[in-house]
Scaffold this motif. Structure first.
Motif, mmCIF file in Angstrom:
data_model
loop_
_atom_site.group_PDB
_atom_site.id
_atom_site.type_symbol
_atom_site.label_atom_id
_atom_site.label_comp_id
_atom_site.label_asym_id
_atom_site.label_seq_id
_atom_site.Cartn_x
_atom_site.Cartn_y
_atom_site.Cartn_z
ATOM 1 N N GLN A 137 -10.501 -10.890 -14.706
ATOM 2 C CA GLN A 137 -9.346 -11.787 -14.613
ATOM 3 C C GLN A 137 -9.383 -12.836 -15.724
ATOM 4 O O GLN A 137 -9.284 -14.047 -15.490
ATOM 5 C CB GLN A 137 -9.293 -12.448 -13.226
ATOM 6 N N HIS A 162 -3.391 -7.617 -15.939
ATOM 7 C CA HIS A 162 -3.811 -7.508 -14.542
ATOM 8 C C HIS A 162 -3.658 -6.101 -13.970
ATOM 9 O O HIS A 162 -4.159 -5.825 -12.866
ATOM 10 C CB HIS A 162 -3.032 -8.493 -13.659
ATOM 11 N N PHE A 176 0.657 -10.980 -18.485
ATOM 12 C CA PHE A 176 1.455 -12.166 -18.788
ATOM 13 C C PHE A 176 1.288 -12.453 -20.274
ATOM 14 O O PHE A 176 0.173 -12.573 -20.778
ATOM 15 C CB PHE A 176 0.993 -13.375 -17.970
ATOM 16 N N ARG A 182 6.154 -14.802 -20.145
ATOM 17 C CA ARG A 182 6.602 -13.991 -19.007
ATOM 18 C C ARG A 182 5.750 -12.737 -18.909
ATOM 19 O O ARG A 182 5.041 -12.364 -19.853
ATOM 20 C CB ARG A 182 8.079 -13.610 -19.147
ATOM 21 N N PHE A 183 5.817 -12.077 -17.753
ATOM 22 C CA PHE A 183 5.088 -10.829 -17.553
ATOM 23 C C PHE A 183 5.828 -9.698 -18.253
ATOM 24 O O PHE A 183 7.052 -9.584 -18.153
ATOM 25 C CB PHE A 183 4.934 -10.524 -16.065
ATOM 26 N N LYS A 202 -1.863 -16.925 -16.271
ATOM 27 C CA LYS A 202 -1.184 -16.699 -14.993
ATOM 28 C C LYS A 202 -1.785 -15.469 -14.327
ATOM 29 O O LYS A 202 -1.904 -14.417 -14.963
ATOM 30 C CB LYS A 202 0.326 -16.516 -15.180
ATOM 31 N N SER A 205 -1.038 -12.002 -9.374
ATOM 32 C CA SER A 205 -0.376 -12.224 -8.082
ATOM 33 C C SER A 205 0.998 -12.874 -8.240
ATOM 34 O O SER A 205 1.829 -12.810 -7.332
ATOM 35 C CB SER A 205 -1.262 -13.104 -7.186
ATOM 36 N N LEU A 206 1.251 -13.474 -9.409
ATOM 37 C CA LEU A 206 2.549 -14.116 -9.658
ATOM 38 C C LEU A 206 3.556 -13.178 -10.324
ATOM 39 O O LEU A 206 4.695 -13.570 -10.554
ATOM 40 C CB LEU A 206 2.351 -15.360 -10.538
ATOM 41 N N ASP A 207 3.136 -11.966 -10.610
ATOM 42 C CA ASP A 207 4.025 -10.996 -11.252
ATOM 43 C C ASP A 207 4.893 -10.330 -10.186
ATOM 44 O O ASP A 207 4.568 -9.269 -9.659
ATOM 45 C CB ASP A 207 3.197 -9.950 -12.001
ATOM 46 N N LEU A 208 6.003 -10.954 -9.864
ATOM 47 C CA LEU A 208 6.853 -10.469 -8.775
ATOM 48 C C LEU A 208 7.448 -9.095 -9.060
ATOM 49 O O LEU A 208 7.613 -8.282 -8.151
ATOM 50 C CB LEU A 208 7.969 -11.485 -8.499
ATOM 51 N N HIS A 211 4.832 -6.593 -8.016
ATOM 52 C CA HIS A 211 4.499 -6.524 -6.595
ATOM 53 C C HIS A 211 5.687 -6.194 -5.708
ATOM 54 O O HIS A 211 5.508 -5.685 -4.602
ATOM 55 C CB HIS A 211 3.868 -7.847 -6.150
ATOM 56 N N GLN A 212 6.887 -6.479 -6.163
ATOM 57 C CA GLN A 212 8.060 -6.203 -5.338
ATOM 58 C C GLN A 212 8.625 -4.808 -5.634
ATOM 59 O O GLN A 212 8.592 -4.348 -6.774
ATOM 60 C CB GLN A 212 9.142 -7.260 -5.587
#
Length: 292
Positions: A137, A162, A176, A182-183, A202, A205-208, A211-212
């Protein structure tokens, strides 16, 4: 049961599954198949065949002329669940020359070939250091050649990787970008150099968009005939003439490209786009949000 006993049992069970696999897909098996595949003795191979017959009586018939065991009329797989995609994936791996046929339990294969594709160069040092950065990480600095019209030359930039992503043809690293804030996806083959080690700016886990998921609803192209639509539904394992495929939002761009959904409206030949997106408006909206 100790570890040694578990290993022995696992070995026996694997050989029994091999027997069943060969019976189903090849149509026969003999002791030499087992001795060559697993390095067991001839008596052990005989015992394995006997054990299979004992567990599933009436499944095997010995063909004296061929000196091989063949499945009986009542034979039905009990240890494995035959899957067409699994067999064809094994066949493709062999035709791609990435795996030996014996390693995938294949024998008596039909003539087959996979369409050759240009290989993407991936620098092993770049790959290794990106892998290390993902595991630890951390952030790394890469010399990246983008196709951006405003950046026509390679640019050094820090990224916080990541995850890895394959679009069906190429491998990307999801990261990121410290430069663009931005990712983004970075094509591994366009990473020309790598150095440095720094704190991750970053976390993944913040890369929506990674993950979405978005549910893409595919249906047969309505311009096809009824029978053609029926066979397309069958091809794509649809239920009630549609299939819902959950896809990471970051993958939607590649998904559209692979299925040629982005050119469906301009192609004259409807057969070139057998499926279309039923929830197209929502699909396009999410694509804009992802901002490829």
């Amino acid at each position: 049961m100790d570890i040694g006993q578990r290993k022995i049992r696992w070995g026996v069970e694997q050989r029994l599954e091999f027997i069943e696999f060969r019976l189903f897909w090849v149509g026969s098996i003999n002791r030499s198949d087992l001795t060559e595949q697993f390095g067991v003795s001839t008596p052990q191979a005989s015992a394995d065949l006997g054990r299979y017959e004992e567990k599933f009586p009436g499944s095997l018939i010995y063909d004296k002329s061929a000196k091989r065991y063949v499945p009986s009329a009542s034979f039905a797989p009990q240890l494995t669940k035959p899957d067409g995609d699994d067999y064809l994936n094994r066949l493709k791996a062999v035709t791609d020359h990435s795996v030996e046929a014996a390693d995938l339990w294949l024998s008596g294969m039909p003539p087959a070939e996979s369409m050759p594709l240009p290989q993407r160069r991936v620098d092993v040092i770049v790959l290794r250091k990106v892998l290390d950065a993902v595991r630890s990480q951390r952030a790394v600095r890469v010399l990246y050649q983008s196709m951006n019209i405003e950046r026509t030359e390679p640019v050094w930039r820090w990224i916080s990787p990541h995850a890895f992503a394959n679009d069906g043809l190429r491998w990307h690293v999801r990261a990121f970008c410290h430069l663009d804030k931005r990712f983004k996806d970075f094509l591994l083959s366009r990473c020309l150099g790598i150095d440095g080690d720094d704190v991750q700016l970053k976390p993944g886990s913040l890369d929506l968009s990674w993950h979405q998921y978005f549910d893409v609803v595919l249906v047969p192209n309505p311009l096809l005939s009824e029978s053609q639509r029926d066979v397309v539904a069958q091809d794509y394992c649809m239920s009630d003439q549609k299939i819902v495929i959950p896809i990471r939002k970051s993958f939607l761009y590649y998904f559209r490209k692979r299925l040629r959904l982005d050119v469906a409206h301009v192609l004259d030949n409807v057969r070139e786009t057998p499926v279309i997106v039923q929830n197209k408006e929502a699909f396009e909206k999410v694509l804009l949000e992802v901002d490829k």
